[in-house]
Write a protein that holds these residues in place. Structure first.
Motif, PDB file in Angstrom:
ATOM      1  N   LYS A 108       6.527  11.310   9.363  1.00 52.10           N
ATOM      2  CA  LYS A 108       7.693  10.784  10.122  1.00 52.10           C
ATOM      3  C   LYS A 108       7.103  10.146  11.401  1.00 52.10           C
ATOM      4  O   LYS A 108       7.732   9.001  11.692  1.00 52.10           O
ATOM      5  CB  LYS A 108       8.527  12.086  10.361  1.00 52.10           C
ATOM      6  CG  LYS A 108       9.368  12.655   9.310  1.00 52.10           C
ATOM      7  CD  LYS A 108      10.240  13.756   9.797  1.00 52.10           C
ATOM      8  CE  LYS A 108      11.131  14.311   8.610  1.00 52.10           C
ATOM      9  NZ  LYS A 108      12.016  15.226   8.850  1.00 52.10           N
ATOM     10  N   VAL A 109       6.182  10.492  11.959  1.00 48.32           N
ATOM     11  CA  VAL A 109       5.406  10.109  13.243  1.00 48.32           C
ATOM     12  C   VAL A 109       5.063   8.643  12.903  1.00 48.32           C
ATOM     13  O   VAL A 109       5.389   7.569  13.656  1.00 48.32           O
ATOM     14  CB  VAL A 109       4.395  10.872  13.663  1.00 48.32           C
ATOM     15  CG1 VAL A 109       3.807  10.072  14.904  1.00 48.32           C
ATOM     16  CG2 VAL A 109       4.955  12.123  14.495  1.00 48.32           C
ATOM     17  N   ALA A 110       4.310   8.524  11.935  1.00 54.18           N
ATOM     18  CA  ALA A 110       3.953   7.336  11.470  1.00 54.18           C
ATOM     19  C   ALA A 110       4.884   6.245  11.171  1.00 54.18           C
ATOM     20  O   ALA A 110       4.851   5.020  11.427  1.00 54.18           O
ATOM     21  CB  ALA A 110       2.819   7.409  10.151  1.00 54.18           C
ATOM     22  N   VAL A 124       0.873  -1.270  -0.166  1.00 50.33           N
ATOM     23  CA  VAL A 124      -0.047  -0.149   0.176  1.00 50.33           C
ATOM     24  C   VAL A 124       0.887   1.264   0.082  1.00 50.33           C
ATOM     25  O   VAL A 124       1.993   1.308   0.545  1.00 50.33           O
ATOM     26  CB  VAL A 124      -0.918   0.195   1.279  1.00 50.33           C
ATOM     27  CG1 VAL A 124      -1.878  -0.999   1.154  1.00 50.33           C
ATOM     28  CG2 VAL A 124      -0.115   0.263   2.504  1.00 50.33           C
ATOM     29  N   ILE A 125       0.444   2.318  -0.489  1.00 50.11           N
ATOM     30  CA  ILE A 125       1.235   3.554  -0.466  1.00 50.11           C
ATOM     31  C   ILE A 125       0.177   4.384   0.375  1.00 50.11           C
ATOM     32  O   ILE A 125      -0.956   4.697   0.164  1.00 50.11           O
ATOM     33  CB  ILE A 125       1.088   4.124  -1.944  1.00 50.11           C
ATOM     34  CG1 ILE A 125       1.939   3.371  -2.782  1.00 50.11           C
ATOM     35  CG2 ILE A 125       1.797   5.706  -1.662  1.00 50.11           C
ATOM     36  CD1 ILE A 125       2.242   3.873  -4.301  1.00 50.11           C
ATOM     37  N   LEU A 126       0.893   4.952   1.245  1.00 40.90           N
ATOM     38  CA  LEU A 126      -0.058   5.800   2.376  1.00 40.90           C
ATOM     39  C   LEU A 126       0.514   7.234   2.316  1.00 40.90           C
ATOM     40  O   LEU A 126       1.757   7.578   2.143  1.00 40.90           O
ATOM     41  CB  LEU A 126       0.356   5.458   3.685  1.00 40.90           C
ATOM     42  CG  LEU A 126      -0.029   4.050   4.197  1.00 40.90           C
ATOM     43  CD1 LEU A 126       0.680   3.825   5.373  1.00 40.90           C
ATOM     44  CD2 LEU A 126      -1.251   3.687   3.702  1.00 40.90           C
ATOM     45  N   ARG A 127      -0.433   8.195   1.863  1.00 42.01           N
ATOM     46  CA  ARG A 127       0.188   9.923   2.105  1.00 42.01           C
ATOM     47  C   ARG A 127      -0.587  10.338   3.252  1.00 42.01           C
ATOM     48  O   ARG A 127      -1.860  10.303   3.626  1.00 42.01           O
ATOM     49  CB  ARG A 127      -0.486  10.350   0.727  1.00 42.01           C
ATOM     50  CG  ARG A 127      -0.150  11.850   0.874  1.00 42.01           C
ATOM     51  CD  ARG A 127      -0.599  12.531  -0.640  1.00 42.01           C
ATOM     52  NE  ARG A 127      -1.913  12.855  -0.801  1.00 42.01           N
ATOM     53  CZ  ARG A 127      -2.203  13.261  -1.917  1.00 42.01           C
ATOM     54  NH1 ARG A 127      -1.673  13.704  -2.775  1.00 42.01           N
ATOM     55  NH2 ARG A 127      -3.859  13.304  -1.986  1.00 42.01           N
ATOM     56  N   PHE A 128       0.099  11.179   4.095  1.00 39.10           N
ATOM     57  CA  PHE A 128      -0.122  11.861   5.208  1.00 39.10           C
ATOM     58  C   PHE A 128      -0.558  13.447   4.842  1.00 39.10           C
ATOM     59  O   PHE A 128      -0.164  13.678   3.965  1.00 39.10           O
ATOM     60  CB  PHE A 128       0.733  11.591   6.214  1.00 39.10           C
ATOM     61  CG  PHE A 128       0.963  10.124   6.610  1.00 39.10           C
ATOM     62  CD1 PHE A 128       0.325   9.352   7.686  1.00 39.10           C
ATOM     63  CD2 PHE A 128       1.852   9.260   5.823  1.00 39.10           C
ATOM     64  CE1 PHE A 128       0.328   8.300   7.929  1.00 39.10           C
ATOM     65  CE2 PHE A 128       2.088   7.961   6.048  1.00 39.10           C
ATOM     66  CZ  PHE A 128       1.280   7.623   6.918  1.00 39.10           C
ATOM     67  N   LYS A 129      -1.202  14.083   6.087  1.00 43.95           N
ATOM     68  CA  LYS A 129      -1.482  15.398   5.935  1.00 43.95           C
ATOM     69  C   LYS A 129      -0.198  16.470   5.650  1.00 43.95           C
ATOM     70  O   LYS A 129      -0.265  17.304   5.254  1.00 43.95           O
ATOM     71  CB  LYS A 129      -2.396  16.006   7.151  1.00 43.95           C
ATOM     72  CG  LYS A 129      -3.818  15.355   7.114  1.00 43.95           C
ATOM     73  CD  LYS A 129      -4.392  15.731   8.196  1.00 43.95           C
ATOM     74  CE  LYS A 129      -5.987  15.253   8.373  1.00 43.95           C
ATOM     75  NZ  LYS A 129      -6.583  15.610   9.146  1.00 43.95           N
ATOM     76  N   GLY A 130       0.996  15.878   6.198  1.00 40.48           N
ATOM     77  CA  GLY A 130       1.968  16.618   6.023  1.00 40.48           C
ATOM     78  C   GLY A 130       3.273  15.734   6.715  1.00 40.48           C
ATOM     79  O   GLY A 130       3.149  14.498   6.818  1.00 40.48           O
ATOM     80  N   GLU A 131       4.680  16.402   6.355  1.00 42.44           N
ATOM     81  CA  GLU A 131       5.746  15.840   6.690  1.00 42.44           C
ATOM     82  C   GLU A 131       5.874  15.094   8.219  1.00 42.44           C
ATOM     83  O   GLU A 131       6.395  14.080   8.306  1.00 42.44           O
ATOM     84  CB  GLU A 131       7.078  16.518   6.291  1.00 42.44           C
ATOM     85  CG  GLU A 131       8.250  15.989   6.358  1.00 42.44           C
ATOM     86  CD  GLU A 131       9.305  16.877   5.965  1.00 42.44           C
ATOM     87  OE1 GLU A 131      10.637  16.477   6.085  1.00 42.44           O
ATOM     88  OE2 GLU A 131       9.319  17.888   5.568  1.00 42.44           O
ATOM     89  N   ASP A 132       5.449  16.055   9.093  1.00 43.53           N
ATOM     90  CA  ASP A 132       5.683  15.727  10.484  1.00 43.53           C
ATOM     91  C   ASP A 132       4.612  14.402  10.661  1.00 43.53           C
ATOM     92  O   ASP A 132       5.235  13.560  11.294  1.00 43.53           O
ATOM     93  CB  ASP A 132       5.335  16.736  11.315  1.00 43.53           C
ATOM     94  CG  ASP A 132       6.267  17.988  11.166  1.00 43.53           C
ATOM     95  OD1 ASP A 132       7.326  17.655  10.959  1.00 43.53           O
ATOM     96  OD2 ASP A 132       6.091  19.116  11.589  1.00 43.53           O
TER      97      ASP A 132
END
Length: 239
Positions: free
Chosen positions: A67-69, A56-64
């Motif tokens: 990095k946490v994920a 799977v490819i996951l995209r998050f709301k921002g870089e921070d």
């Protein structure tokens, strides 16, 4: 998740099992590899309960948030050498160099020593020397911190008081040189490679610099070839 459009999904991790739930259903698998795609997105692959490859490819709301994920996911990835080799991750060691630990130690000891000198009624000359010496140490520490901010910064591994070796895994794709440690994953775009011998070299990416140690010299040569193939403008030098 991959598809024509990005789909809103929920990510969960429990007992080394990664679960991604969206409107299209739920995907569960044991993650064996994590790789950065962009600063805010990453790919996660592994085996499901039928031992079939899942990705799977996951995209998050921002870089921070990414990095946490990535830090949480990295702690759940199974360390299986056969799968690491299959997916192109090379096990190496990073040399973590000393940072500002000694400076902070001086700043911590100075007020304690000054307090004890006052309580124990030490000679005035000693108290004066201690006060002025501490002030000088504080000024030098601030200057050092300012200089460090202008210098090349440390990479994914850091040390406080003495250099140490950190276990890591490295992979190279068209976008990033990805460095994975036990608690972190970072992607770099190399601009310069500095050879330190036949079995180690330093990577410079922007203002970040870190040294990689290899078990064999041919591993260093192989990784350098991959880096030059993915980043043809990288500069290679011997120091």
């Amino acid at each position: 998740m991959p598809g024509p459009l990005w789909i809103r999904a929920r990510l969960g991790v429990e007992d080394r099992l990664v679960r991604v739930t969206s409107a299209e259903g739920t995907v569960e698998f044991r993650a064996t590899r994590l790789a950065w795609k962009r600063s805010d997105s990453l790919s996660l692959s592994g085996l499901n309960e039928r031992s079939h490859l899942t990705r799977v490819i996951l995209r998050f709301k921002g870089e921070d948030a990414a990095k946490v994920a990535a830090g949480i996911l990295s702690s759940q990835i199974e360390e299986r050498q056969s799968l690491e080799a299959k997916w192109g991750e090379l096990p190496v060691e990073l040399l973590a160099m000393v940072q500002v630990g000694p400076l902070f130690l001086v700043l911590l000891v100075w007020p304690i020593a000054l307090f004890l000198a006052l309580v124990l009624r030490a000679p005035s000359d000693f108290r004066s020397a201690l006060s002025y010496g501490g002030l000088v140490a504080f000024v030098l520490a601030m200057i050092r911190l300012s200089l460090m901010d202008a210098e090349l910064k440390a990479g994914p591994a850091r040390a406080w008081f003495r250099p140490r070796r950190v276990k890591a895994w490295i992979s190279v794709d068209a976008d990033y040189l990805t460095v994975r440690t036990l608690g972190n994953v970072e992607g770099f775009v190399p601009s310069r490679i500095e050879w330190n011998g036949t079995d180690s070299f330093a990577v410079v990416s922007g203002r970040t610099r870190f040294r990689i140690l290899f078990g064999k010299s041919d591993e260093a040569t192989e990784l350098l070839s991959k880096i030059r193939a993915s980043f043809p403008n990288v500069e290679v030098a011997t120091v």
